[in-house]
Design a protein around this motif. Structure first.
Motif, PDB file in Angstrom:
ATOM      1  N   ASP A   1      80.389  37.997  43.312  1.00  0.00           N
ATOM      2  CA  ASP A   1      80.037  36.847  42.477  1.00  0.00           C
ATOM      3  C   ASP A   1      78.991  37.230  41.432  1.00  0.00           C
ATOM      4  O   ASP A   1      79.083  36.818  40.265  1.00  0.00           O
ATOM      5  CB  ASP A   1      79.503  35.706  43.352  1.00  0.00           C
ATOM      6  CG  ASP A   1      80.597  35.099  44.228  1.00  0.00           C
ATOM      7  OD1 ASP A   1      81.795  35.346  43.926  1.00  0.00           O
ATOM      8  OD2 ASP A   1      80.253  34.391  45.183  1.00  0.00           O
TER       9      ASP A   1
ATOM     10  N   SER B   1      82.419  37.511  47.951  1.00  0.00           N
ATOM     11  CA  SER B   1      81.120  37.927  48.483  1.00  0.00           C
ATOM     12  C   SER B   1      80.058  37.680  47.425  1.00  0.00           C
ATOM     13  O   SER B   1      80.371  37.425  46.245  1.00  0.00           O
ATOM     14  CB  SER B   1      81.143  39.418  48.891  1.00  0.00           C
ATOM     15  OG  SER B   1      81.370  40.226  47.748  1.00  0.00           O
ATOM     16  N   GLU B   2      78.806  37.735  47.822  1.00  0.00           N
ATOM     17  CA  GLU B   2      77.724  37.514  46.875  1.00  0.00           C
ATOM     18  C   GLU B   2      77.649  38.637  45.845  1.00  0.00           C
ATOM     19  O   GLU B   2      77.328  38.409  44.680  1.00  0.00           O
ATOM     20  CB  GLU B   2      76.389  37.405  47.632  1.00  0.00           C
ATOM     21  CG  GLU B   2      76.300  36.184  48.534  1.00  0.00           C
ATOM     22  CD  GLU B   2      74.954  36.093  49.222  1.00  0.00           C
ATOM     23  OE1 GLU B   2      74.125  37.025  49.016  1.00  0.00           O
ATOM     24  OE2 GLU B   2      74.722  35.106  49.946  1.00  0.00           O
ATOM     25  N   GLU B   3      77.942  39.855  46.273  1.00  0.00           N
ATOM     26  CA  GLU B   3      77.918  40.980  45.338  1.00  0.00           C
ATOM     27  C   GLU B   3      78.989  40.813  44.250  1.00  0.00           C
ATOM     28  O   GLU B   3      78.720  41.044  43.067  1.00  0.00           O
ATOM     29  CB  GLU B   3      78.141  42.280  46.106  1.00  0.00           C
ATOM     30  CG  GLU B   3      78.124  43.515  45.217  1.00  0.00           C
ATOM     31  CD  GLU B   3      78.427  44.779  45.999  1.00  0.00           C
ATOM     32  OE1 GLU B   3      78.511  45.848  45.363  1.00  0.00           O
ATOM     33  OE2 GLU B   3      78.594  44.682  47.235  1.00  0.00           O
TER      34      GLU B   3
END
Length: 268
Positions: free
Chosen positions: A230, A226-228
């Motif tokens: 990453d 997920s972006e979080e």
């Protein structure tokens, strides 16, 4: 008449003796030849057996391109020697572990915060004020405690690495004439022991970062989920690189300075 009879008997006896002796002589010759062949074959078999035995039971020489047991930890009790570096270390300067810990805990993190502030970079995640901003004088001294706490972890990694790399022994910080004879380069052992200790401390710091992420998420995380995640992994990587770099600069400079103090000027 008598002479003719005598000559006839002599000729007959000669022929009979030749007829009897020649077969016996041939048989004896064959037996001698057989015995000679047997002896030759036995000698050859014995020689081949001795060569085979020498090839089979001779101990080959050790031609491995490696150091002796006295130069490394490949002996039977190598694990005990490594463990003894932590259980019963050799510390020739009792104040050096404390000085290293202070440099790793206070000097390096403070220098890192100063550099990031001058560069306008974001603060590290571990630099979070303990006192909330709603209280009076919230920012005064609020960054001291997180700096000391984070620096304590860095100092623990360095002290463990210094014990593993034998960085507290005399050869690791003393370049005087009493330790090194001759006019050669004397800082080789100092640099080598410092790099070994730093490598071990870096491994401990990486492992500690992995454990911190595991406790934060409760599971193993990897990029791309997920972006979080990453962003969190990228932040942890940047902070890890900053910690390693500033700790290296501070501790390496301190170790070189500590070794240079032991050099005594020549006196006439």
């Amino acid at each position: 008449m008598k002479s003719a009879v005598i000559s006839f008997l002599v000729v007959g006896l000669t022929q009979c003796s030749d007829a009897y002796v020649q077969p016996r002589l041939g048989k004896a010759t064959k037996q001698q030849g057989a015995r000679w062949n047997y002896r030759s074959k036995t000698a050859n078999d014995n020689s081949l057996s001795s060569v085979a035995a020498s090839l089979s039971f001779s101990k080959p020489k050790d031609t491995r391109l490696c150091a002796s047991d006295s130069d490394n930890n490949n002996d039977s009790d190598g694990s005990s020697n490594i463990l003894s570096r932590f259980t019963s270390p050799r510390i020739d300067d009792r104040g050096l572990p404390l000085a290293d810990a202070l440099v790793a805990q206070i000097v390096a993190p403070s220098f890192q915060i100063l550099w990031l502030s001058l560069a306008g970079a974001p603060r590290p995640t571990w630099l979070t004020p303990i006192i909330s901003s709603g209280q009076l004088f919230a920012t005064r001294g609020s960054l001291l405690a997180p700096t000391l706490i984070h620096g304590a972890g860095l100092a623990s990694c360095w002290v463990a690495g210094a014990l593993a790399g034998r960085a507290f022994e005399t050869e690791a910080f003393d370049v005087s004439d009493e330790v090194y004879d001759g006019q050669g380069f004397r800082y080789g052992t100092v640099i080598g022991r410092t790099l070994q200790a730093g490598a071990f401390a870096t491994g401990l710091l990486i492992m500690s970062t992995q454990c911190d992420l595991l406790l934060e998420y409760g599971r193993y995380v990897q990029p791309g989920e997920s972006e979080e995640i990453d962003l969190r992994l990228l932040t942890a990587l940047v902070e890890l690189i900053n910690d390693i770099f500033f700790e290296f600069v501070a501790l390496f400079g301190w170790r070189i300075y500590r070794a240079s103090v032991t050099v005594r000027p020549d006196r006439d």
